[in-house]
Design a protein around this motif. Structure first.
Motif, short mmCIF file in Angstrom:
data_model
loop_
_atom_site.label_atom_id
_atom_site.label_comp_id
_atom_site.label_asym_id
_atom_site.label_seq_id
_atom_site.Cartn_x
_atom_site.Cartn_y
_atom_site.Cartn_z
N LEU A 4 -7.02 4.56 0.65
CA LEU A 4 -6.54 3.87 1.85
C LEU A 4 -6.97 4.57 3.13
O LEU A 4 -6.82 4.03 4.22
CB LEU A 4 -5.01 3.77 1.81
N THR A 62 -5.62 6.92 -3.20
CA THR A 62 -5.52 5.47 -3.17
C THR A 62 -6.71 4.82 -2.48
O THR A 62 -6.89 3.60 -2.55
CB THR A 62 -4.24 5.02 -2.44
N ASP A 93 0.83 -1.20 0.00
CA ASP A 93 0.00 0.00 0.00
C ASP A 93 0.87 1.26 0.00
O ASP A 93 0.54 2.26 -0.65
CB ASP A 93 -0.93 0.01 1.21
#
Length: 220
Positions: A74, A72, A37
């Motif tokens: 995330l 992203t 990640d």
């Protein structure tokens, strides 16, 4: 005749001990982000960080991390927020620096000759200071000119003008590792320029002609 020598920070006084993508990944992993990640976050982080940096955003590291988390996706899958990630990166950057052999001895020798010493660096004031303090370098300098305080980043001439104001002298020398961001603007600002080239042959100094040495032999 009084002399002042200013030094660039990153790549000159201190340098990273690992590639930046590894430093970035280590910082993210330290606060719970997986290495995969972290790899996906690097490009959006860099883009946002440098945009914020160019605009003198007060927290460019945090702005970069916020953009990376958003792009992203995330932000919803990790407990680490932008501020936590930014602080981890600043700390990891700091610990992942080193000082080359001979740097301290050179600074001491210049100081013993009565040369005033300064740092002129592109960077966030607090972060650049952290790197210098980690290696006991910050207190060796008489002036500290980070671009964030000067209101302009090299190669803009303004940081060099601020450097002159901070350390009045008859002769100025600037030492840096970038031909475009250090050497060219320093010469345009009337500084003698010393290019630090880590790929050069050890023990060999290159000058255009012997006359160029005259400007570096400066004393009080």
């Amino acid at each position: 005749m009084t002399a002042a020598w200013f030094f660039d920070c990153d790549g000159t006084l201190v340098e990273f001990t690992a590639p930046y993508d590894e430093i970035f990944a280590d910082a993210c992993v330290a606060v719970g982000v997986t290495r995969d990640d972290a790899a996906s976050m690097l490009d959006p982080y860099n883009e946002a960080f440098f945009a914020a940096f160019d605009d003198f955003h007060p927290e460019p590291y945090c702005a970069g991390m916020a953009a990376a988390l958003e792009e992203t996706g995330l932000g919803e899958s990790t407990d680490a927020d932008a501020a936590t990630l930014a602080e981890s990166l600043c700390e990891t950057e700091t610990t992942a620096t080193t000082v080359r052999d001979g740097t301290v001895e050179t600074l001491d020798a210049l100081a013993e000759r009565g040369v005033a010493l300064g740092v002129l660096t592109n960077g966030v004031a607090t972060q650049q200071r952290r790197k210098l303090e980690r290696h006991g370098l910050f207190d060796r300098f008489d002036a500290y000119v980070p671009s964030y305080e000067a209101g302009a980043h090299k190669p803009d001439p303004e940081p060099f003008a601020v450097a002159r104001e901070r350390l009045p002298a008859d002769e100025y020398v600037y030492v840096g590792d970038s031909a475009d961001h250090d050497i060219a603007p320093a010469r345009e600002a009337g500084f003698h320029a010393v290019h630090v080239d880590h790929d050069a042959e050890r023990g060999v100094a290159t000058v255009r002609d012997i006359g160029a040495l005259g400007g570096l032999i400066v004393q009080r």
